[in-house]
Design a protein around this motif. Structure first.
Motif, PDB file in Angstrom:
ATOM      1  N   PHE A  35     -63.338 -18.006  75.595  1.00  0.00           N
ATOM      2  CA  PHE A  35     -62.377 -17.503  76.584  1.00  0.00           C
ATOM      3  C   PHE A  35     -62.524 -15.993  76.764  1.00  0.00           C
ATOM      4  O   PHE A  35     -62.580 -15.503  77.900  1.00  0.00           O
ATOM      5  CB  PHE A  35     -60.950 -17.862  76.155  1.00  0.00           C
ATOM      6  N   VAL A  36     -62.624 -15.260  75.675  1.00  0.00           N
ATOM      7  CA  VAL A  36     -62.754 -13.803  75.754  1.00  0.00           C
ATOM      8  C   VAL A  36     -64.060 -13.415  76.435  1.00  0.00           C
ATOM      9  O   VAL A  36     -64.083 -12.503  77.277  1.00  0.00           O
ATOM     10  CB  VAL A  36     -62.635 -13.170  74.350  1.00  0.00           C
ATOM     11  N   ILE A  37     -65.137 -14.096  76.111  1.00  0.00           N
ATOM     12  CA  ILE A  37     -66.426 -13.815  76.745  1.00  0.00           C
ATOM     13  C   ILE A  37     -66.342 -14.030  78.247  1.00  0.00           C
ATOM     14  O   ILE A  37     -66.798 -13.204  79.041  1.00  0.00           O
ATOM     15  CB  ILE A  37     -67.544 -14.674  76.127  1.00  0.00           C
ATOM     16  N   VAL A  38     -65.752 -15.126  78.662  1.00  0.00           N
ATOM     17  CA  VAL A  38     -65.641 -15.428  80.091  1.00  0.00           C
ATOM     18  C   VAL A  38     -64.762 -14.396  80.800  1.00  0.00           C
ATOM     19  O   VAL A  38     -65.107 -13.916  81.885  1.00  0.00           O
ATOM     20  CB  VAL A  38     -65.097 -16.856  80.307  1.00  0.00           C
ATOM     21  N   VAL A  39     -63.667 -14.018  80.197  1.00  0.00           N
ATOM     22  CA  VAL A  39     -62.769 -13.046  80.831  1.00  0.00           C
ATOM     23  C   VAL A  39     -63.445 -11.685  80.957  1.00  0.00           C
ATOM     24  O   VAL A  39     -63.406 -11.070  82.032  1.00  0.00           O
ATOM     25  CB  VAL A  39     -61.440 -12.942  80.042  1.00  0.00           C
ATOM     26  N   VAL A  40     -64.074 -11.210  79.903  1.00  0.00           N
ATOM     27  CA  VAL A  40     -64.732  -9.900  79.943  1.00  0.00           C
ATOM     28  C   VAL A  40     -65.872  -9.892  80.954  1.00  0.00           C
ATOM     29  O   VAL A  40     -66.000  -8.954  81.756  1.00  0.00           O
ATOM     30  CB  VAL A  40     -65.221  -9.492  78.540  1.00  0.00           C
ATOM     31  N   CYS A  41     -66.682 -10.919  80.945  1.00  0.00           N
ATOM     32  CA  CYS A  41     -67.798 -10.989  81.898  1.00  0.00           C
ATOM     33  C   CYS A  41     -67.301 -11.130  83.332  1.00  0.00           C
ATOM     34  O   CYS A  41     -67.884 -10.556  84.251  1.00  0.00           O
ATOM     35  CB  CYS A  41     -68.727 -12.132  81.549  1.00  0.00           C
ATOM     36  N   SER A  42     -66.226 -11.885  83.523  1.00  0.00           N
ATOM     37  CA  SER A  42     -65.670 -12.045  84.869  1.00  0.00           C
ATOM     38  C   SER A  42     -65.099 -10.735  85.385  1.00  0.00           C
ATOM     39  O   SER A  42     -65.291 -10.392  86.552  1.00  0.00           O
ATOM     40  CB  SER A  42     -64.583 -13.116  84.873  1.00  0.00           C
ATOM     41  N   ILE A  43     -64.410  -9.995  84.532  1.00  0.00           N
ATOM     42  CA  ILE A  43     -63.887  -8.688  84.942  1.00  0.00           C
ATOM     43  C   ILE A  43     -65.028  -7.747  85.300  1.00  0.00           C
ATOM     44  O   ILE A  43     -64.968  -7.041  86.311  1.00  0.00           O
ATOM     45  CB  ILE A  43     -62.997  -8.089  83.829  1.00  0.00           C
ATOM     46  N   SER A  44     -66.085  -7.757  84.506  1.00  0.00           N
ATOM     47  CA  SER A  44     -67.240  -6.915  84.790  1.00  0.00           C
ATOM     48  C   SER A  44     -67.890  -7.300  86.113  1.00  0.00           C
ATOM     49  O   SER A  44     -68.234  -6.437  86.925  1.00  0.00           O
ATOM     50  CB  SER A  44     -68.239  -7.025  83.654  1.00  0.00           C
ATOM     51  N   PHE A  45     -68.055  -8.604  86.340  1.00  0.00           N
ATOM     52  CA  PHE A  45     -68.672  -9.081  87.575  1.00  0.00           C
ATOM     53  C   PHE A  45     -67.824  -8.725  88.791  1.00  0.00           C
ATOM     54  O   PHE A  45     -68.332  -8.212  89.792  1.00  0.00           O
ATOM     55  CB  PHE A  45     -68.897 -10.583  87.499  1.00  0.00           C
ATOM     56  N   ILE A  46     -66.531  -8.958  88.708  1.00  0.00           N
ATOM     57  CA  ILE A  46     -65.638  -8.669  89.841  1.00  0.00           C
ATOM     58  C   ILE A  46     -65.579  -7.173  90.115  1.00  0.00           C
ATOM     59  O   ILE A  46     -65.601  -6.750  91.277  1.00  0.00           O
ATOM     60  CB  ILE A  46     -64.235  -9.250  89.573  1.00  0.00           C
ATOM     61  N   SER A  47     -65.513  -6.366  89.068  1.00  0.00           N
ATOM     62  CA  SER A  47     -65.461  -4.918  89.274  1.00  0.00           C
ATOM     63  C   SER A  47     -66.748  -4.392  89.903  1.00  0.00           C
ATOM     64  O   SER A  47     -66.711  -3.469  90.710  1.00  0.00           O
ATOM     65  CB  SER A  47     -65.165  -4.198  87.970  1.00  0.00           C
ATOM     66  N   SER A  48     -67.877  -4.977  89.539  1.00  0.00           N
ATOM     67  CA  SER A  48     -69.130  -4.531  90.153  1.00  0.00           C
ATOM     68  C   SER A  48     -69.207  -4.946  91.615  1.00  0.00           C
ATOM     69  O   SER A  48     -69.751  -4.214  92.435  1.00  0.00           O
ATOM     70  CB  SER A  48     -70.332  -5.061  89.382  1.00  0.00           C
ATOM     71  N   ARG A  49     -68.661  -6.109  91.944  1.00  0.00           N
ATOM     72  CA  ARG A  49     -68.658  -6.565  93.342  1.00  0.00           C
ATOM     73  C   ARG A  49     -67.706  -5.731  94.203  1.00  0.00           C
ATOM     74  O   ARG A  49     -67.939  -5.557  95.386  1.00  0.00           O
ATOM     75  CB  ARG A  49     -68.259  -8.037  93.437  1.00  0.00           C
ATOM     76  N   LEU A  50     -66.640  -5.215  93.594  1.00  0.00           N
ATOM     77  CA  LEU A  50     -65.669  -4.405  94.333  1.00  0.00           C
ATOM     78  C   LEU A  50     -65.956  -2.910  94.232  1.00  0.00           C
ATOM     79  O   LEU A  50     -65.177  -2.102  94.707  1.00  0.00           O
ATOM     80  CB  LEU A  50     -64.259  -4.688  93.806  1.00  0.00           C
ATOM     81  N   ASN A  51     -67.077  -2.565  93.617  1.00  0.00           N
ATOM     82  CA  ASN A  51     -67.492  -1.164  93.424  1.00  0.00           C
ATOM     83  C   ASN A  51     -66.452  -0.352  92.676  1.00  0.00           C
ATOM     84  O   ASN A  51     -66.168   0.796  93.021  1.00  0.00           O
ATOM     85  CB  ASN A  51     -67.815  -0.500  94.770  1.00  0.00           C
ATOM     86  N   LEU A  52     -65.864  -0.936  91.649  1.00  0.00           N
ATOM     87  CA  LEU A  52     -64.929  -0.216  90.782  1.00  0.00           C
ATOM     88  C   LEU A  52     -65.724   0.313  89.596  1.00  0.00           C
ATOM     89  O   LEU A  52     -65.767  -0.267  88.533  1.00  0.00           O
ATOM     90  CB  LEU A  52     -63.810  -1.158  90.325  1.00  0.00           C
ATOM     91  N   ASN A  53     -66.358   1.433  89.778  1.00  0.00           N
ATOM     92  CA  ASN A  53     -67.296   1.965  88.791  1.00  0.00           C
ATOM     93  C   ASN A  53     -66.609   2.438  87.516  1.00  0.00           C
ATOM     94  O   ASN A  53     -67.250   2.591  86.501  1.00  0.00           O
ATOM     95  CB  ASN A  53     -68.102   3.094  89.405  1.00  0.00           C
ATOM     96  N   PHE A  54     -65.322   2.712  87.561  1.00  0.00           N
ATOM     97  CA  PHE A  54     -64.660   3.228  86.365  1.00  0.00           C
ATOM     98  C   PHE A  54     -64.427   2.145  85.316  1.00  0.00           C
ATOM     99  O   PHE A  54     -64.140   2.468  84.168  1.00  0.00           O
ATOM    100  CB  PHE A  54     -63.320   3.884  86.719  1.00  0.00           C
ATOM    101  N   ILE A  55     -64.570   0.864  85.642  1.00  0.00           N
ATOM    102  CA  ILE A  55     -64.355  -0.215  84.681  1.00  0.00           C
ATOM    103  C   ILE A  55     -65.599  -0.489  83.876  1.00  0.00           C
ATOM    104  O   ILE A  55     -65.553  -0.703  82.689  1.00  0.00           O
ATOM    105  CB  ILE A  55     -63.850  -1.488  85.390  1.00  0.00           C
ATOM    106  N   HIS A  56     -66.758  -0.520  84.473  1.00  0.00           N
ATOM    107  CA  HIS A  56     -67.977  -0.862  83.727  1.00  0.00           C
ATOM    108  C   HIS A  56     -68.857   0.304  83.548  1.00  0.00           C
ATOM    109  O   HIS A  56     -68.938   1.334  83.741  1.00  0.00           O
ATOM    110  CB  HIS A  56     -68.754  -1.999  84.366  1.00  0.00           C
TER     111      HIS A  56
END
Length: 56
Positions: A35-56
């Protein structure tokens, strides 16, 4: 490859949740790890798609 493994872990998480049930799924430490792996990877993927550079 990161996206491929995220999708694999996501499918595994859904299959285990349907097999074990929601409550029993979260009583197993290995399921928590999935669950933690999926959540962390999903947040990283979504932030990269939305160009939120401060998260990753």
């Amino acid at each position: 490859m990161d996206k491929v493994f995220t999708v694999i872990f996501l499918f595994e998480m859904f299959i285990k949740q349907s097999a074990y049930g929601f409550k029993k799924y979260f009583t197993d430490a290995w399921c928590w790890l999935d669950f933690v792996i999926v959540v962390v990877c999903s947040i990283s993927f979504i932030s990269s798609r939305l160009n939120l550079n401060f998260i990753h």
